[in-house]
Design an enzyme around this catalytic site. Structure first.
Site, PDB file in Angstrom:
ATOM      1  N   ASP A 380      -5.803 -46.449   7.162  1.00 21.48           N
ATOM      2  CA  ASP A 380      -4.672 -46.108   6.301  1.00 21.48           C
ATOM      3  C   ASP A 380      -3.493 -45.752   7.206  1.00 21.48           C
ATOM      4  O   ASP A 380      -3.093 -44.586   7.307  1.00 21.48           O
ATOM      5  CB  ASP A 380      -5.056 -44.936   5.393  1.00 21.48           C
ATOM      6  CG  ASP A 380      -3.945 -44.559   4.414  1.00 21.48           C
ATOM      7  OD1 ASP A 380      -2.938 -45.291   4.340  1.00 21.48           O
ATOM      8  OD2 ASP A 380      -4.088 -43.520   3.743  1.00 21.48           O
ATOM      9  N   CYS A 406       0.900 -49.086   2.888  1.00 19.81           N
ATOM     10  CA  CYS A 406       2.110 -48.742   2.134  1.00 19.81           C
ATOM     11  C   CYS A 406       3.257 -49.673   2.500  1.00 19.81           C
ATOM     12  O   CYS A 406       4.373 -49.512   2.005  1.00 19.81           O
ATOM     13  CB  CYS A 406       2.504 -47.291   2.396  1.00 19.81           C
ATOM     14  SG  CYS A 406       2.890 -46.929   4.130  1.00 19.81           S
TER      15      CYS A 406
END
Length: 453
Positions: A380, A406
């Site tokens: 992540d 993201c």
């Protein structure tokens, strides 16, 4: 050379710009409307496929013209009236003119386009009801009037906001408390242009009825005890912190955060894991969507039956704690010292003993980890992506890599590297972490292609 769209404010449009009538055909990769006319590509921020718009040609590059939206002449069937009265001036929810169903469909289609070269199965975008749990407020005085709210990207001014649909009712109570504190104590507001004044930002995190507020000034702020008392009247559990930021930057919090009064942490639970958040802890902004992502990740990892899970960029350790349920061992790497320390406390609080926490940069840390082939990686990373860590991950020859991103641009670049190294991007799920914005969180499952014997 990449085309860079210029700033455009229709309220102060230069008089000599050419005005065009355009029918929008699709979105580009930045969710700006696109129209093709006479061999030229027109890009219109704020336009939706199906709109007929009046737009000002602001700047051209090769066969691309970037346009500023002036008016919607004929709205698309997918355009809706924004529910927020600050929509035109705030700029925070740039996708609010699209209904939720179409927003999810647009985001799903976007992810399919970006991952199309890899033959990835893209599931429909997932969403959960929930509010954002983090608020960053800015301050400004205009002709003696105090504005408390958000910075408008177009004007760079602070839009005075008394309520926000993306936050719980706590937002209004917080703004009132700050406003009363500023006015009662004559707190000076920072003016970036001249470098004068003291108060710059207020950064709040609110979860499960608990509030942590950090006030940011160029120096220590006056009468903070009065602010705490005003907050305490509105919030049963509240902690007040201070950050001194005299840097010439738009970043709100720089450096250490000092505890002043009240609570020091927010205590909460996710999927059975108890955790604590400080004022500067990294935590996904929408807890409901975050829970859905972690639940999905846990099930995917469980299905791989790994003996070891490598959890990279692991933050305060919620994912590492979850993966400890389905693997004999978890190796957790986190570069932020405070987060790594919080992770050890979380593991102790939850009685978990099969997680090894390593504090350090992912790429460098993996160089010193004994290779156990055939494990599963969960990554992540920040917006910049994996960078050099990809090569280190590949050295472990994992059977699968679960990548939460993201930033679709760096995700695609990293997926390309894994595919070139013998992995297949099997599936992807978009998550609507920031409802009513163009942001999309994406989780991709990569599996090692096994050669036939």
């Amino acid at each position: 050379m990449k085309f860079q769209k210029p700033d455009f404010n229709p309220r102060i449009m230069p008089p000599k710009l050419k005005v065009l009538t355009l029918e929008v055909e699709k979105f580009d990769n930045n969710f700006a409307g696109v129209c093709y006319k006479n061999g030229r590509r027109y890009v219109i921020d704020g336009a939706i496929p199906g709109d007929v718009v009046k737009a000002a040609a602001v700047e051209s590059f090769n066969n691309i013209t970037y346009c500023g939206l002036l008016a919607v002449v004929k709205p698309s069937e997918k355009r809706v009236r924004p529910k927020c009265r600050y929509y035109d001036s705030c700029g925070g929810c740039d996708f609010m003119a699209v209904g939720l169903k179409d927003e999810l469909a647009f985001k799903t289609d976007y992810v399919r386009r970006r991952l199309f070269p890899f033959g990835t199965e893209v599931r429909d975008a997932a969403t959960e009801k929930g509010f954002r749990n983090k608020i960053t407020l800015a301050f400004e005085k205009t002709n003696g009037k105090l504005n408390v709210g958000f910075i408008d990207d177009k004007t760079k001014k602070v839009t005075d906001v008394s309520e926000c649909l993306m936050h719980e009712a706590v937002f209004s109570d917080l703004v009132k408390a700050l406003r009363f504190w500023i006015e009662d104590n004559d707190v000076s507001i920072y003016v970036p242009r001249f470098g004068t004044g003291t108060l710059r930002f207020a950064v709040a995190r609110y979860l499960d009825g608990q509030l942590l507020l950090t006030v940011v000034g160029t120096k220590s702020l006056p009468s903070t005890e009065d602010l705490y008392k005003k907050l305490k009247k509105r919030f049963p559990k509240v902690g007040l912190f201070e950050n001194v930021n005299a840097e010439k930057t738009n970043e709100a919090v720089v450096g250490d955060v000092k505890h002043l009064y009240g609570e020091k942490f927010i205590e909460s639970e996710m999927l059975g894991i108890k955790f604590r958040l400080g004022p500067d802890s990294f935590f996904q902004t929408n807890a409901a969507v975050c829970g859905k992502i972690y639940e999905d990740a846990l099930e995917i990892v469980r299905g791989k039956n790994p003996s070891v899970v490598y959890d990279m960029y692991s933050g305060i350790g919620i994912t590492s704690a979850l993966f400890s349920r389905v693997a004999k061992k978890v190796v957790s790497v986190e570069i932020v010292k405070k987060a790594a320390r919080a992770q050890k406390e979380l593991l102790s609080e939850n009685g978990i003993s099969n997680v090894e926490v390593i504090e350090g940069d992912t790429e460098e840390a993996l160089k010193n980890v004994a290779v156990e082939k055939g494990g599963v990686f969960f990554v992540d990373p920040p917006r910049r992506g994996l960078s050099g860590a990809t090569e280190e991950i590949l050295r472990f020859e994992p059977k699968a890599v679960l990548y939460l991103s993201c930033n679709p641009d760096t995700l695609v670049k990293d997926v390309e590297k894994f595919v070139a190294a013998g992995y297949k991007a099997v599936s992807a799920t978009p998550y609507n972490m920031f409802r009513a914005t163009t942001h999309v969180e994406i989780m991709v499952l990569l599996e090692k292609i096994e050669n036939d014997e």
